[in-house]
Scaffold this motif. Structure first.
Motif, PDB file in Angstrom:
ATOM      1  N   GLY A  59       0.861  -1.193   0.184  1.00  0.00           N
ATOM      2  CA  GLY A  59       0.230  -0.145   0.002  1.00  0.00           C
ATOM      3  C   GLY A  59       0.880   1.115   0.100  1.00  0.00           C
ATOM      4  N   VAL A  60       1.952   1.292   0.858  1.00  0.00           N
ATOM      5  CA  VAL A  60       2.709   2.528   0.905  1.00  0.00           C
ATOM      6  C   VAL A  60       3.493   2.646  -0.619  1.00  0.00           C
ATOM      7  N   GLY A  61       3.839   1.420  -0.953  1.00  0.00           N
ATOM      8  CA  GLY A  61       4.551   1.686  -2.328  1.00  0.00           C
ATOM      9  C   GLY A  61       3.437   2.130  -3.464  1.00  0.00           C
ATOM     10  N   VAL A  62       2.288   1.688  -3.597  1.00  0.00           N
ATOM     11  CA  VAL A  62       1.389   2.181  -4.574  1.00  0.00           C
ATOM     12  C   VAL A  62       1.077   3.564  -4.022  1.00  0.00           C
ATOM     13  N   ILE A  63       1.014   4.136  -2.850  1.00  0.00           N
ATOM     14  CA  ILE A  63       0.815   5.580  -2.647  1.00  0.00           C
ATOM     15  C   ILE A  63       1.818   6.351  -3.006  1.00  0.00           C
ATOM     16  N   PHE A  64       3.165   5.972  -2.929  1.00  0.00           N
ATOM     17  CA  PHE A  64       4.214   6.543  -3.285  1.00  0.00           C
ATOM     18  C   PHE A  64       4.248   6.789  -4.730  1.00  0.00           C
ATOM     19  N   VAL A  87      10.555  10.491 -24.692  1.00  0.00           N
ATOM     20  CA  VAL A  87      11.384   9.208 -25.033  1.00  0.00           C
ATOM     21  C   VAL A  87      12.690   9.324 -24.049  1.00  0.00           C
ATOM     22  N   PRO A  88      13.312  10.612 -23.402  1.00  0.00           N
ATOM     23  CA  PRO A  88      14.294  10.331 -22.615  1.00  0.00           C
ATOM     24  C   PRO A  88      14.009   9.591 -21.285  1.00  0.00           C
ATOM     25  N   PHE A  89      12.814   9.898 -20.916  1.00  0.00           N
ATOM     26  CA  PHE A  89      12.400   9.022 -19.711  1.00  0.00           C
ATOM     27  C   PHE A  89      12.216   7.752 -19.972  1.00  0.00           C
ATOM     28  N   LEU A  90      11.755   7.103 -21.057  1.00  0.00           N
ATOM     29  CA  LEU A  90      11.511   5.958 -21.444  1.00  0.00           C
ATOM     30  C   LEU A  90      12.978   5.260 -21.192  1.00  0.00           C
ATOM     31  N   ARG A  91      13.872   5.921 -21.936  1.00  0.00           N
ATOM     32  CA  ARG A  91      14.999   5.084 -22.151  1.00  0.00           C
ATOM     33  C   ARG A  91      15.908   5.197 -20.707  1.00  0.00           C
ATOM     34  N   TYR A  92      15.807   5.865 -19.815  1.00  0.00           N
ATOM     35  CA  TYR A  92      16.326   5.945 -18.796  1.00  0.00           C
ATOM     36  C   TYR A  92      15.830   5.147 -17.681  1.00  0.00           C
ATOM     37  N   ALA A  93      14.575   4.914 -17.731  1.00  0.00           N
ATOM     38  CA  ALA A  93      13.813   3.951 -16.927  1.00  0.00           C
ATOM     39  C   ALA A  93      13.733   2.620 -17.119  1.00  0.00           C
ATOM     40  N   SER A  94      13.922   1.940 -18.282  1.00  0.00           N
ATOM     41  CA  SER A  94      13.344   0.806 -18.966  1.00  0.00           C
ATOM     42  C   SER A  94      14.198  -0.275 -18.233  1.00  0.00           C
ATOM     43  N   LEU A  95      15.561  -0.180 -17.997  1.00  0.00           N
ATOM     44  CA  LEU A  95      16.305  -1.241 -17.401  1.00  0.00           C
ATOM     45  C   LEU A  95      16.143  -1.184 -16.008  1.00  0.00           C
ATOM     46  N   PRO A  96      16.211  -0.177 -15.285  1.00  0.00           N
ATOM     47  CA  PRO A  96      16.100   0.064 -13.674  1.00  0.00           C
ATOM     48  C   PRO A  96      14.672  -0.659 -13.422  1.00  0.00           C
ATOM     49  N   MET A  97      13.704  -0.520 -14.076  1.00  0.00           N
ATOM     50  CA  MET A  97      12.619  -0.836 -13.832  1.00  0.00           C
ATOM     51  C   MET A  97      12.410  -2.683 -13.740  1.00  0.00           C
ATOM     52  N   ALA A  98      12.995  -3.138 -14.690  1.00  0.00           N
ATOM     53  CA  ALA A  98      13.357  -4.577 -14.747  1.00  0.00           C
ATOM     54  C   ALA A  98      14.272  -5.015 -13.694  1.00  0.00           C
ATOM     55  N   LEU A  99      15.165  -4.415 -13.328  1.00  0.00           N
ATOM     56  CA  LEU A  99      16.087  -4.734 -12.044  1.00  0.00           C
ATOM     57  C   LEU A  99      15.500  -4.774 -10.806  1.00  0.00           C
ATOM     58  N   PHE A 100      14.531  -3.600 -10.616  1.00  0.00           N
ATOM     59  CA  PHE A 100      14.049  -3.765  -9.010  1.00  0.00           C
ATOM     60  C   PHE A 100      12.796  -4.641  -9.171  1.00  0.00           C
ATOM     61  N   ALA A 101      12.087  -4.728 -10.577  1.00  0.00           N
ATOM     62  CA  ALA A 101      10.971  -5.692 -10.272  1.00  0.00           C
ATOM     63  C   ALA A 101      11.395  -7.224  -9.923  1.00  0.00           C
ATOM     64  N   MET A 118      11.424  -4.142   0.812  1.00  0.00           N
ATOM     65  CA  MET A 118      12.081  -3.335  -0.091  1.00  0.00           C
ATOM     66  C   MET A 118      11.462  -3.328  -1.045  1.00  0.00           C
ATOM     67  N   LEU A 119      10.631  -2.552  -1.553  1.00  0.00           N
ATOM     68  CA  LEU A 119       9.482  -2.522  -2.673  1.00  0.00           C
ATOM     69  C   LEU A 119       9.488  -1.140  -3.388  1.00  0.00           C
ATOM     70  N   LEU A 120       9.960   0.015  -2.903  1.00  0.00           N
ATOM     71  CA  LEU A 120       9.859   1.443  -3.211  1.00  0.00           C
ATOM     72  C   LEU A 120      10.453   1.694  -4.627  1.00  0.00           C
ATOM     73  N   LEU A 121      11.591   1.267  -4.969  1.00  0.00           N
ATOM     74  CA  LEU A 121      12.281   1.630  -6.130  1.00  0.00           C
ATOM     75  C   LEU A 121      11.841   0.984  -7.296  1.00  0.00           C
ATOM     76  N   TYR A 122      11.069  -0.121  -7.283  1.00  0.00           N
ATOM     77  CA  TYR A 122      10.243  -0.461  -8.318  1.00  0.00           C
ATOM     78  C   TYR A 122       9.241   0.500  -8.782  1.00  0.00           C
ATOM     79  N   ASN A 123       8.635   0.853  -7.661  1.00  0.00           N
ATOM     80  CA  ASN A 123       7.428   1.848  -8.169  1.00  0.00           C
ATOM     81  C   ASN A 123       7.860   2.907  -8.744  1.00  0.00           C
ATOM     82  N   PHE A 124       9.046   3.673  -8.183  1.00  0.00           N
ATOM     83  CA  PHE A 124       9.503   4.583  -8.833  1.00  0.00           C
ATOM     84  C   PHE A 124       9.689   4.730 -10.128  1.00  0.00           C
ATOM     85  N   PHE A 125      10.845   3.743 -10.687  1.00  0.00           N
ATOM     86  CA  PHE A 125      11.055   3.381 -12.094  1.00  0.00           C
ATOM     87  C   PHE A 125       9.835   3.058 -12.860  1.00  0.00           C
TER      88      PHE A 125
END
Length: 449
Positions: A59-64, A87-101, A118-125
């Motif tokens: 819930g905290v992750g989703v609210i964040f 596009v710059p956002f997509l390129r920056y976030a794609s691989l970190p999103m996968a890593l933290f998932a 430890m879940l918030l970094l996935y939500n951010f990316f």
């Protein structure tokens, strides 16, 4: 005049939705199954106070996620990067999103410990990728009828990703048979799909040159002013609340499918693959029908029809014992998969196109391109819906804030609650003025060719 998106470009860009489906499946369908195991499972209890802690962390992750979305949207809407605003956002976030998932299941401690939270970094990316991604979807195609087709391709890739992710239990069971522990098997399955999802998101981010397709407005709109302006449209609020309630109900199905299959139907968790495969096949086969109906009757009747179908299906799940006595457990599972396919296709195709219509309508009326803020506003309530699901479902299926095991009556009750939410969504959709929105856009497009 800007270029028109080709079919190939649409497909490559929509791999971002294939990626989204993979990560959504991992986090929505399997994460809770791992952190709140059945009493017969060999999975360790990883969090103190079990269901309560899991619900609170998610819930905290989703609210964040929901709170950070408007900030990302504002930065994207006002971005002046040479590669574009999205596009710059997509390129920056794609691989970190996968890593933290993937890292969400590689917990440091294999027993109950607060260190595992430890879940918030996935939500951010995830937000950093998806907010600009869906804003770009609203901008790449401006024709309302072609937009439904674009949304259909998006949905097709999302459905294929969702279908692929339901192979996860098969991978897990194969690794178990090879002698691997259950937690290690789940981790390996997450790693495989993390690599696939990350690669698809990365390809999507490099698939188009944004400035060749999208007109940019020059003005700067402050975050708070932009967020307030987004909610001034009655139709947007109606669609938004209906969408939130619909996704609460749909998320109940995603979150509890494994429990429905194993506890209500009494089948192996591998049968979830069969049920969802049937649903996906029926859904994909119904895509041409959804497109035809959207052109002939509009989006609103389809949304209402999907809600009615969901109510019937969820009530059927709640009374599944009677259905099983009549036709058997496997046949009941197959029936659920067959019936839910068509409303799933509507849920995935129509709202995306409708929200894109509203973003374009706003640009026509104001002269300001705030597509990302529309996405963020939608995500705000969407994430709220996920927070509600993540709070209600774990506590409902366990019937306790401290016990970690799911029980039959708790799992069954989730279907009845979902039916109530989807019935409420139907009421809101009744008041949505679809034809008014598309009429303004069609008139504008006809005079600005």
């Amino acid at each position: 005049m800007k270029k028109q998106l080709t079919g190939k470009s649409m497909f490559l860009f929509c791999l971002g939705d294939f990626s989204r489906a993979i990560f959504n499946g991992l986090t929505a369908t399997y994460l809770m199954y791992i952190f709140i195991p059945q009493s017969t499972s060999s999975l360790p209890l990883l969090l103190p106070y079990g269901a309560l802690t899991f619900a609170a962390i998610r819930g905290v992750g989703v609210i964040f996620d929901a709170l950070i979305d408007p900030f990302i949207a504002s930065k994207s809407d006002n971005c002046k990067h040479r590669l574009g605003a999205r596009v710059p956002f997509l390129r920056y976030a794609s691989l970190p999103m996968a890593l933290f998932a993937v890292l969400m299941v590689f917990m440091p401690v294999n027993s109950q410990s607060w260190i595992n939270a430890m879940l918030l970094l996935y939500n951010f990316f995830s937000s950093l990728f998806l907010v600009p991604y869906y804003a770009l979807i609203a901008e790449l195609v401006t024709d309302t009828k072609r937009r439904v087709f674009f949304s259909t391709i998006n949905t097709l890739l999302f459905v294929l990703g969702s279908a692929v992710i339901y192979v996860t239990p098969i991978i897990k069971n194969a690794l178990l048979s090879a002698g691997m522990s259950e937690i290690a098997a789940w981790r390996c399955a997450f790693l495989v799909f993390g690599i696939v999802g990350g690669a698809c998101a990365f390809i999507s981010s490099f698939s188009i040159k944004e400035d060749e397709y999208v007109e940019r407005s020059a003005g700067y709109v402050p975050l708070i002013e932009s967020l307030k302006a987004t909610f001034r449209y009655k139709n947007f609020v109606i669609l938004l609340v209906g969408y939130m309630l619909m996704w609460i109900a749909f998320s109940f199905f995603n979150s509890t499918l494994m429990y429905y299959v194993t506890m209500l139907l009494g089948l192996s968790d591998s049968y979830a693959v069969i049920i969802m495969a049937i649903a996906m096949i029926v859904g994909v086969l119904s895509y041409p029908l959804v497109n035809i109906l959207a052109k002939k009757v509009g989006k609103k009747p389809l949304l209402i029809g999907a809600c009615i179908a969901y109510v019937i299906i969820y009530l059927g799940i709640y009374f599944s014992a009677a259905v099983i006595n009549a036709i058997g457990a496997l046949a009941t599972g197959i029936l659920i998969g067959a019936l839910i396919g068509f409303p799933i296709s509507i849920t995935n195709i129509i709202p995306v196109a409708a929200f894109s219509d509203l973003a374009q309508y706003d640009t026509i009326k104001t002269g300001e391109n705030r597509a990302a803020m529309f996405v963020a506003s939608r995500n705000l309530l969407h994430q709220l819906s996920q927070a509600i699901v993540l709070f209600i479902v774990p506590l409902t299926i366990t019937g306790s804030v401290v016990e970690g095991s799911a029980n039959y009556e708790g799992v069954r009750t989730t279907a009845l609650i979902a039916a109530g939410f989807i019935a409420a969504a139907l009421v809101f959709y009744v008041f949505y003025e679809d034809k008014k929105i598309t009429g303004v856009i069609d008139e504008y497009n006809a005079t600005h060719k």
